[in-house]
Design an enzyme around this catalytic site. Sequence first.
Site, PDB file in Angstrom:
ATOM      1  N   TYR A  96     -10.336  -9.802  -7.025  1.00  0.00           N
ATOM      2  CA  TYR A  96      -9.366  -9.746  -8.203  1.00  0.00           C
ATOM      3  C   TYR A  96      -9.804 -11.170  -8.981  1.00  0.00           C
ATOM      4  CZ  TYR A  96      -6.648  -6.463  -5.987  1.00  0.00           C
ATOM      5  OH  TYR A  96      -6.202  -5.091  -5.377  1.00  0.00           O
ATOM      6  N   ARG A 143       0.786  -1.188   0.078  1.00  0.00           N
ATOM      7  CA  ARG A 143      -0.014   0.024   0.063  1.00  0.00           C
ATOM      8  C   ARG A 143       1.086   1.352  -0.050  1.00  0.00           C
ATOM      9  NH1 ARG A 143      -2.505  -3.204   3.994  1.00  0.00           N
ATOM     10  NH2 ARG A 143      -4.527  -4.015   3.538  1.00  0.00           N
ATOM     11  N   HIS A 177      -5.046  -8.505   3.599  1.00  0.00           N
ATOM     12  CA  HIS A 177      -6.648  -8.342   3.520  1.00  0.00           C
ATOM     13  C   HIS A 177      -7.193  -9.265   4.964  1.00  0.00           C
ATOM     14  CE1 HIS A 177      -7.130  -7.348  -0.878  1.00  0.00           C
ATOM     15  NE2 HIS A 177      -6.670  -6.294  -0.150  1.00  0.00           N
ATOM     16  N   ARG A 231      -0.244  -2.127  -7.120  1.00  0.00           N
ATOM     17  CA  ARG A 231      -0.632  -3.084  -6.072  1.00  0.00           C
ATOM     18  C   ARG A 231      -1.856  -3.976  -6.512  1.00  0.00           C
ATOM     19  NH1 ARG A 231      -1.653  -4.379  -0.435  1.00  0.00           N
ATOM     20  NH2 ARG A 231      -3.737  -4.469   0.166  1.00  0.00           N
ATOM     21  N   HIS A 259      -1.681   2.525  -6.098  1.00  0.00           N
ATOM     22  CA  HIS A 259      -2.397   1.497  -6.182  1.00  0.00           C
ATOM     23  C   HIS A 259      -2.624   0.544  -7.165  1.00  0.00           C
ATOM     24  CE1 HIS A 259      -3.760   0.456  -1.886  1.00  0.00           C
ATOM     25  NE2 HIS A 259      -4.837   0.058  -2.302  1.00  0.00           N
ATOM     26  N   LYS A 274      -2.503  -2.168   7.991  1.00  0.00           N
ATOM     27  CA  LYS A 274      -4.103  -1.504   8.428  1.00  0.00           C
ATOM     28  C   LYS A 274      -3.921  -2.017   9.771  1.00  0.00           C
ATOM     29  CE  LYS A 274      -6.566   0.024   4.515  1.00  0.00           C
ATOM     30  NZ  LYS A 274      -7.682  -0.339   3.641  1.00  0.00           N
TER      31      LYS A 274
END
Length: 299
Positions: free
Chosen positions: A272, A146, A263, A240, A237, A170
């Site tokens: 995806y 990220r 994730h 990514r 992004h 995150k």
Amino acid sequence: MEQHLDAYCMHLRSERQVSPHTLEAYRRDLSKVLAYCQKARLSSWNDLDIQHLRSFTARQHQQGQSSRSLARMLSAVRGFYKYLNREGLCQHDPANGLSPPKGERRLPKTLDTDRTAQLLDGGVEDDFLAHRDQAIMELLYSSGLRLSELTGLNLDQLDLRDGLVQVLGKGSKTRVLPVGSKARQALETWLPLRALTNPQDDAVFVSQQGKRLGPRAVQLRIKTAGERELGQNLHPHMLRHSFASHLLESSQDLRAVQELLGHADIKTTQIYTHLDFQHLATVYDSAHPRAKRKGAADD
């Protein structure tokens, strides 16, 4: 009401240790709710109820806010009211049971493998900025970082001998990612140049003045590279997303891609698979002898 919002943001920063990017997003969303409350002449957060919030989200949706943005805003409201309830400042949660308007989820934009190679193999000028930008783009694509993870990266998180990088993602969750050979080469070229700036901290990526690069600076440099090499708008992004799409296409291992991307929910990674299906459908349409092509007459 505003002082409670300020106190909550301070709590997020000091106690929860959320990233500056997340904190800014929460404050922005909650400030919109505060402005609505003031316009509706609500005197306290206890006065905001589900009808108010439903009206507010509907208006935001009409003004062009995406369902995803509204879902994030409602999540911010729930977190805020959880804090208010815990502090004894409120006795309810107006967002409880409220869902954002459903909207079509947009697929992330990616580069195909040829365009990615065109971007990264376009030739690097022998100067400070070119070598730094090359290392940034190679690492974003090699490891699927990220933007916030890249700009927060410090030297002690890099292990070029073993080809690994440890990132803080995150929720302050760390993960260790492989660094490909091309990215390692680019970083090995960049790091001696970095040292010449007399860096002010341990940031991997710095300006010519030795200051840590911020997200906006990286966005602008990658935008410039995209326009120069590809003739298109490019953002960090997208590299990514391309990393995830190409890896899934080659490996078909959704769980591995989820882990590499960091994730929490595999549903986030599953988007995806739609990109991969689009690619397969394109191959089918162009290669299968009995594929239905546009303009072909019905049998």
